[in-house]
Design a protein around this motif. Structure first.
Motif, PDB file in Angstrom:
ATOM      1  N   UNK A  83     -54.066 -17.804  -2.198  1.00  0.00           N
ATOM      2  CA  UNK A  83     -52.968 -18.332  -1.409  1.00  0.00           C
ATOM      3  C   UNK A  83     -51.648 -17.782  -1.936  1.00  0.00           C
ATOM      4  N   UNK A  84     -50.919 -17.145  -1.052  1.00  0.00           N
ATOM      5  CA  UNK A  84     -49.605 -16.611  -1.408  1.00  0.00           C
ATOM      6  C   UNK A  84     -48.553 -17.286  -0.534  1.00  0.00           C
ATOM      7  N   UNK A 127     -56.213  -7.805   1.168  1.00  0.00           N
ATOM      8  CA  UNK A 127     -56.348  -8.426  -0.143  1.00  0.00           C
ATOM      9  C   UNK A 127     -54.970  -8.583  -0.795  1.00  0.00           C
ATOM     10  N   UNK A 128     -54.958  -9.201  -1.978  1.00  0.00           N
ATOM     11  CA  UNK A 128     -53.686  -9.522  -2.625  1.00  0.00           C
ATOM     12  C   UNK A 128     -52.926  -8.266  -3.021  1.00  0.00           C
ATOM     13  N   UNK A 129     -53.626  -7.306  -3.589  1.00  0.00           N
ATOM     14  CA  UNK A 129     -52.929  -6.102  -4.046  1.00  0.00           C
ATOM     15  C   UNK A 129     -52.301  -5.346  -2.889  1.00  0.00           C
ATOM     16  N   UNK A 169     -49.585 -18.939  -9.760  1.00  0.00           N
ATOM     17  CA  UNK A 169     -49.098 -18.782 -11.143  1.00  0.00           C
ATOM     18  C   UNK A 169     -50.127 -18.092 -12.025  1.00  0.00           C
ATOM     19  N   UNK A 170     -51.414 -18.443 -11.867  1.00  0.00           N
ATOM     20  CA  UNK A 170     -52.448 -17.812 -12.693  1.00  0.00           C
ATOM     21  C   UNK A 170     -52.538 -16.316 -12.417  1.00  0.00           C
ATOM     22  N   UNK A 171     -52.419 -15.963 -11.135  1.00  0.00           N
ATOM     23  CA  UNK A 171     -52.467 -14.547 -10.775  1.00  0.00           C
ATOM     24  C   UNK A 171     -51.232 -13.818 -11.329  1.00  0.00           C
ATOM     25  N   UNK A 172     -50.100 -14.472 -11.308  1.00  0.00           N
ATOM     26  CA  UNK A 172     -48.898 -13.859 -11.881  1.00  0.00           C
ATOM     27  C   UNK A 172     -49.052 -13.596 -13.377  1.00  0.00           C
ATOM     28  N   UNK A 173     -49.653 -14.548 -14.103  1.00  0.00           N
ATOM     29  CA  UNK A 173     -49.878 -14.333 -15.539  1.00  0.00           C
ATOM     30  C   UNK A 173     -50.822 -13.161 -15.777  1.00  0.00           C
ATOM     31  N   UNK A 174     -51.890 -13.096 -14.993  1.00  0.00           N
ATOM     32  CA  UNK A 174     -52.826 -11.976 -15.151  1.00  0.00           C
ATOM     33  C   UNK A 174     -52.163 -10.654 -14.829  1.00  0.00           C
ATOM     34  N   UNK A 175     -51.368 -10.628 -13.787  1.00  0.00           N
ATOM     35  CA  UNK A 175     -50.677  -9.392 -13.425  1.00  0.00           C
ATOM     36  C   UNK A 175     -49.677  -8.981 -14.501  1.00  0.00           C
TER      37      UNK A 175
END
Length: 346
Positions: A83-84, A127-129, A169-175
């Protein structure tokens, strides 16, 4: 009489109010939609306009300038179930005031809802990317759909912009971790490349310095050898021009003996076999000088100028050569014969 006057005043006031209402001023950048008896009659452009009292009325005043409407963030699910949150900005302009008034109830709200639904359809297939890196593609697709639908509403959508695309937020940390690792890797590669280039340049500089140093030393030795050769030639020419005899050469050799003896490692001297004869010549020359101690008296001279000598005054002969060895010729001595004491004179 009074009643008649009051009635006339009321009628005049009603006429004045009607006349005042019938005069309308439409501002620049806006248009007015006019209805007569509840039906659309015309659209008034900017300026002073006259309406029929009681019959005509202004339904709406529409702003025909280009408008910018930001929409709040909308949650959108991507193809990989992430979800974005996406913020959008719409640039549009009303081109047909009649259609904007009669074809849609609230065109701004309609544009907002159409934007959200279209955006979810477009991002749902990515996809997200790709969503993060394809803003221009999303903008063009969204503007095409909005412009096609809002054309029936008398509205032209000129531009659509995605103001922000925020992943979880989790995806931002991983990125961020991935980007940090990638930057560290590039920094390590650049540091290694810099160290490599530094070592190569240092080695090339040392090589060039060694080559130049060797060339300089070779040229210095060549120039020194040329200088020594020129000095030797000058000395040799000076000796021959001065017609120096053996006594002078022996004296010069004696002057060089202290330089030969310099140094603690000089244990053995090599002296030529002719050195004894040179010393004898120097001694004889010094003995013949008048006033020197041990100098012999001058030989008597006769009246006719001839020297008076006798057989007793003849110089003694040197020792006879050894019978077991042939006499040595001048200039044929070997290094073994050039020792401090000549073996032939033992």
């Amino acid at each position: 009489m009074v009643a008649t006057i009051v009635v006339l005043i009321l009628i005049a006031a009603a006429i004045a109010v009607s006349l005042f209402q019938s005069v309308r001023i439409v501002g620049q950048g806006t248009v007015a939609v006019i209805e007569r008896f509840g039906r659309y009659t015309r659209t008034l452009t900017p300026g002073l306009r006259i309406l029929m009292p009681v019959v005509d009325r202004v339904r709406a005043i529409i702003d025909v300038r280009e408008q910018v409407v930001p929409f709040p963030p909308q949650p959108v699910i991507t193809q990989d179930n992430l979800t974005v949150s996406i913020d959008t900005v719409i640039y549009f302009q009303v081109t047909d005031a009649r259609a904007a008034v009669y074809q849609i109830t609230n065109y701004i709200q309609a544009i907002e809802q159409l934007t959200v639904t279209t955006l979810r359809n477009i991002v749902g297939g990515m996809d997200l990317e790709r969503t993060l890196t394809s803003r221009d593609y999303i903008n063009n697709e969204l503007r095409g759909v909005l412009d096609q639908v809002t054309g029936n509403w008398g509205i032209r959508v000129s531009r659509v912009e995605l103001k922000a695309v925020e992943p979880p937020a989790s995806i931002q940390d991983s990125m961020e971790k991935q980007m940090r690792a990638d930057r560290d890797r590039r920094a390590a590669i650049l540091s290694a490349e810099g160290f490599k280039q530094s070592q190569i340049l240092t080695a090339e500089g040392e090589k060039q310095a060694a080559v130049l140093r060797a060339e300089g030393e070779a040229k210095a030795r060549a120039l020194q050898a040329e200088g020594e050769a020129a000095a030797i030639r000058k000395v040799f020419d000076a000796i021959h021009e001065g017609n120096a005899d053996n006594q002078v050469m022996a004296y010069q050799y004696l002057q060089q003996l202290p330089k030969i003896a310099e140094g603690d490692s000089n244990k053995l001297w090599i002296i030529p076999s002719e050195f004894g004869k040179a010393l004898e010549n120097v001694g004889g020359a010094l003995g013949r000088m008048p006033g020197m101690p041990g100098a012999s008296a001058p030989e008597p001279v006769a009246a006719n100028g001839n020297a008076l000598g006798s057989s007793a005054d003849a110089p003694p002969k040197g020792p006879a050569p050894r019978a077991d060895r042939p006499p040595r010729q001048r200039g044929t001595s070997s290094p073994a014969d050039d020792v401090f004491f000549n073996q032939d004179e033992d």
